[in-house]
Scaffold this motif. Structure first.
Motif, PDB file in Angstrom:
ATOM      1  N   PRO A  88       0.812  -1.233   0.000  1.00  0.00           N
ATOM      2  CA  PRO A  88       0.000   0.000   0.000  1.00  0.00           C
ATOM      3  C   PRO A  88       0.837   1.271   0.000  1.00  0.00           C
ATOM      4  CG  PRO A  88      -0.852  -1.575   1.609  1.00  0.00           C
ATOM      5  CD  PRO A  88       0.458  -2.124   1.120  1.00  0.00           C
ATOM      6  N   GLU A  89       2.034   1.205   0.648  1.00  0.00           N
ATOM      7  CA  GLU A  89       2.880   2.397   0.757  1.00  0.00           C
ATOM      8  C   GLU A  89       3.497   2.793  -0.588  1.00  0.00           C
ATOM      9  OE1 GLU A  89       2.863   4.042   3.560  1.00  0.00           O
ATOM     10  OE2 GLU A  89       1.574   2.477   4.396  1.00  0.00           O
ATOM     11  N   GLU A  90       3.557   1.856  -1.515  1.00  0.00           N
ATOM     12  CA  GLU A  90       4.186   2.138  -2.812  1.00  0.00           C
ATOM     13  C   GLU A  90       3.178   2.479  -3.901  1.00  0.00           C
ATOM     14  OE1 GLU A  90       6.937  -0.894  -3.937  1.00  0.00           O
ATOM     15  OE2 GLU A  90       7.985  -0.861  -2.009  1.00  0.00           O
ATOM     16  N   ARG A  91       1.903   2.492  -3.552  1.00  0.00           N
ATOM     17  CA  ARG A  91       0.877   2.878  -4.527  1.00  0.00           C
ATOM     18  C   ARG A  91       0.819   4.402  -4.634  1.00  0.00           C
ATOM     19  NH1 ARG A  91      -3.401  -0.897  -1.452  1.00  0.00           N
ATOM     20  NH2 ARG A  91      -2.337  -2.898  -1.798  1.00  0.00           N
ATOM     21  N   PRO A  92       0.426   4.917  -5.785  1.00  0.00           N
ATOM     22  CA  PRO A  92       0.346   6.382  -5.950  1.00  0.00           C
ATOM     23  C   PRO A  92      -0.921   6.945  -5.301  1.00  0.00           C
ATOM     24  CG  PRO A  92      -0.422   5.300  -7.934  1.00  0.00           C
ATOM     25  CD  PRO A  92       0.082   4.200  -7.030  1.00  0.00           C
ATOM     26  N   THR A  93      -0.956   8.247  -5.118  1.00  0.00           N
ATOM     27  CA  THR A  93      -2.211   8.925  -4.763  1.00  0.00           C
ATOM     28  C   THR A  93      -2.992   9.098  -6.063  1.00  0.00           C
ATOM     29  OG1 THR A  93      -1.315  11.132  -5.139  1.00  0.00           O
ATOM     30  CG2 THR A  93      -1.072  10.200  -2.910  1.00  0.00           C
ATOM     31  N   VAL A  94      -4.264   9.437  -5.961  1.00  0.00           N
ATOM     32  CA  VAL A  94      -5.056   9.614  -7.179  1.00  0.00           C
ATOM     33  C   VAL A  94      -4.537  10.802  -7.990  1.00  0.00           C
ATOM     34  CG1 VAL A  94      -6.847  11.067  -6.105  1.00  0.00           C
ATOM     35  CG2 VAL A  94      -7.415   9.677  -8.097  1.00  0.00           C
ATOM     36  N   GLU A  95      -3.998  11.830  -7.314  1.00  0.00           N
ATOM     37  CA  GLU A  95      -3.426  12.979  -8.037  1.00  0.00           C
ATOM     38  C   GLU A  95      -2.201  12.548  -8.852  1.00  0.00           C
ATOM     39  OE1 GLU A  95      -5.991  14.439  -4.956  1.00  0.00           O
ATOM     40  OE2 GLU A  95      -4.244  13.106  -4.784  1.00  0.00           O
ATOM     41  N   GLN A  96      -1.407  11.644  -8.286  1.00  0.00           N
ATOM     42  CA  GLN A  96      -0.216  11.157  -8.995  1.00  0.00           C
ATOM     43  C   GLN A  96      -0.603  10.315 -10.216  1.00  0.00           C
ATOM     44  OE1 GLN A  96       1.659   9.252  -5.599  1.00  0.00           O
ATOM     45  NE2 GLN A  96       3.273  10.815  -5.510  1.00  0.00           N
ATOM     46  N   THR A  97      -1.686   9.549 -10.101  1.00  0.00           N
ATOM     47  CA  THR A  97      -2.111   8.736 -11.257  1.00  0.00           C
ATOM     48  C   THR A  97      -2.507   9.641 -12.416  1.00  0.00           C
ATOM     49  OG1 THR A  97      -4.456   8.630 -10.603  1.00  0.00           O
ATOM     50  CG2 THR A  97      -2.985   6.924  -9.738  1.00  0.00           C
ATOM     51  N   LEU A  98      -3.140  10.778 -12.107  1.00  0.00           N
ATOM     52  CA  LEU A  98      -3.586  11.691 -13.172  1.00  0.00           C
ATOM     53  C   LEU A  98      -2.420  12.452 -13.808  1.00  0.00           C
ATOM     54  CD1 LEU A  98      -6.828  12.976 -11.423  1.00  0.00           C
ATOM     55  CD2 LEU A  98      -6.726  11.698 -13.574  1.00  0.00           C
TER      56      LEU A  98
END
Length: 501
Positions: A429-439
């Motif tokens: 979970p710590e290595e997943r992006p935030t939704v802002e980073q995905t965009l």
């Protein structure tokens, strides 16, 4: 004079007959949706001034996908013309009656003008005060004034295309056959049932008093806390967004709760399986647009002032509206983080195969974070881009594979898209992006931005030094990367971008 008009009409009819015979084949599924759309547009223009000719040409009903495409690609004038053509094709008798009335009205106007001219001539040539001239109505006692039929109809702002025939029945149905609940009118009948939920929820078509089309979710009162929870979330000012299905109304009776929502056309599941464009390039653009809209919906939930965790992201909980825009729906099991919180602990929630790894491991006191939504959203991104496949499969060991981090992206060819999906579905979970980073991921970059980025990299000192790299080393690299994706990097970038570099 009459002979000349008849000859002109016959000549025009012959011209239009040749035209529609040439155009009709372009409405068939053999052609792209873009070509079909504009062919129907031509027929709509002809129908605007010669509906009787269009009625004779054998034009098939306008497919729903074409009507939806028109919402985003045509201006308001053309959309109205296309809707008028659609109504004519669906109800030819009514269209013929309307045309007939227009002709009679025009004929009557001509007769009145002619009668007026004759009257003036008679006044000039035969000034006899005792002469009485009767009107057409007076001389023919069998002719009765037209009385429109009485229709038991209610206000209805027509928006939906898919549900229009059923809504038309509802709008004109006798009051004693409908169920009136506050400002809502619906029919509790399987014919008006448009969806079912796994928890016993039923969704019916409905109309509000102001004419708004709505989807009415009905749930048994003994088990409708989720419905009240959804109402609470949808009424949050922070969730008033075009990316979220809109709240309309709430009502209840002795046995059920009723939540009225914005009526949409399809679930994402239906749209992906049945309504995507045939043209590959067009389909690719639509899929990328859907991915971005889903992530923008999640961004509304995850923003600092909202802090809502959806917890049940899946294809059935994303709806497609009349304009083809994706909206996040179904907030029955959503939860809101308190000030300073990053995790919510509850019993396990969500749908099989659409859960984050960390939420599967613990059935009680399960911890949910924004990153939990992100992993499931990554599964959904792959589902969209692959045309309906799940990265962890959907067989009996799907959740076991999620726990093991064993996924397959074989149905996705776009390497940049794969990189986005892999980032989002990371088992940590710590290595997943935030939704802002995905965009901000390169998957959403324009060709111009990619070119600009590559030029910046090319101007770095390290890149300048690499241009003077050892020739034998470069040959060795080329040898060992032969057949690998990097060796064909130019094929991953548009020709325009390569030329610009």
């Amino acid at each position: 004079m009459q002979k000349t008009s008849d000859q002109k009409l016959n000549r025009n009819q012959s011209v239009y007959e040749n035209l529609w015979k040439s155009l009709l084949p372009f409405t068939l599924p053999d052609y792209s949706s873009h070509i079909r759309l504009w062919t129907y547009g031509l027929f709509a223009n002809i129908n605007d001034f010669a509906p009787e000719l269009v009625a004779l040409c054998g034009l098939s009903l306008i497919p729903e996908m074409i009507l939806i495409k028109a919402e985003t690609e045509m201006d308001e004038v053309m959309k109205k013309k296309l809707q008028k053509l659609d109504e004519s094709l669906r109800h030819p008798e009514a269209a013929a009656l309307s045309t007939s009335r227009k002709k009679k009205k025009k004929k009557k106007k001509i007769q009145q003008e002619v009668g007026s001219q004759e009257g003036e001539l008679q006044d000039e040539e035969e000034p006899y005060p005792d002469t009485v001239v009767k009107s057409i109505e007076e001389s023919n006692s069998s002719v009765q004034p037209f009385t429109p039929p009485v229709v038991n109809s209610r206000r209805w702002h027509q928006t939906s295309l898919r549900w229009r025939p059923k809504l038309e029945k509802l709008a004109n149905m006798d009051a004693n056959k409908t169920y009136k609940l506050g400002s809502l009118t619906l029919v509790i009948d399987p014919k008006f049932l448009i969806a079912r939920g796994s928890d016993g929820t039923q969704v019916f078509l409905g109309l509000r008093n102001d004419g708004t089309e709505v989807a009415v979710k009905r749930m048994d009162k003994f088990n409708y806390q989720d419905l009240k929870n959804e109402e609470e979330f949808l009424r949050l000012p922070e969730l008033e967004s075009t990316s979220i299905v809109r709240y309309v109304d709430f009502a209840e009776d002795d046995n059920f709760g009723y939540l009225a929502l914005q009526l949409c056309e399809y679930t994402l599941e239906e749209y992906i399986q049945e309504y995507l464009p045939d043209d590959c390039a067009e389909r690719s653009l639509v899929l990328k647009k859907l991915v971005k809209e889903v992530l923008c919906s999640l961004q509304v939930l995850h923003q600092p002032q909202t802090k809502v965790l959806h917890r049940d992201i899946k294809p059935q909980n994303v709806l497609i509206d009349i304009k083809g825009k994706a909206k996040l729906a179904d907030f029955g099991i959503s939860r809101r983080l308190k000030q300073g919180e990053t995790t919510i602990r509850t019993s396990i929630a969500g749908t099989r195969c659409w859960k984050a790894k960390e939420t599967i491991k613990e059935e009680v006191n399960t911890g949910y974070k924004r990153s939990s939504d992100i992993q499931v959203a990554g599964m959904l991104v792959y589902y969209i881009l692959s045309g309906g496949h799940h990265p962890f499969g959907e067989d009996v060991d799907c959740e076991y594979k999620i726990l093991q981090g064993r996924y397959s992206l074989e149905h996705l060819d776009d390497d940049v898209g794969k990189d986005l999906v892999e980032w989002m579905i990371n088992e940590n979970p710590e290595e997943r992006p935030t939704v802002e980073q995905t965009l901000e991921h390169p998957f959403f970059w324009t060709d111009e931005r990619r070119v600009r980025y590559l030029k910046i990299l090319g101007n770095e000192k390290e890149a300048e030094n690499n241009r003077n790299a050892d020739k034998e080393l470069l040959e060795a690299i080329a040898k060992y990367t032969e057949g690998k994706s990097f060796s064909e990097w130019k094929t991953k970038v548009s020709k325009t971008s390569v030329q610009s570099i």
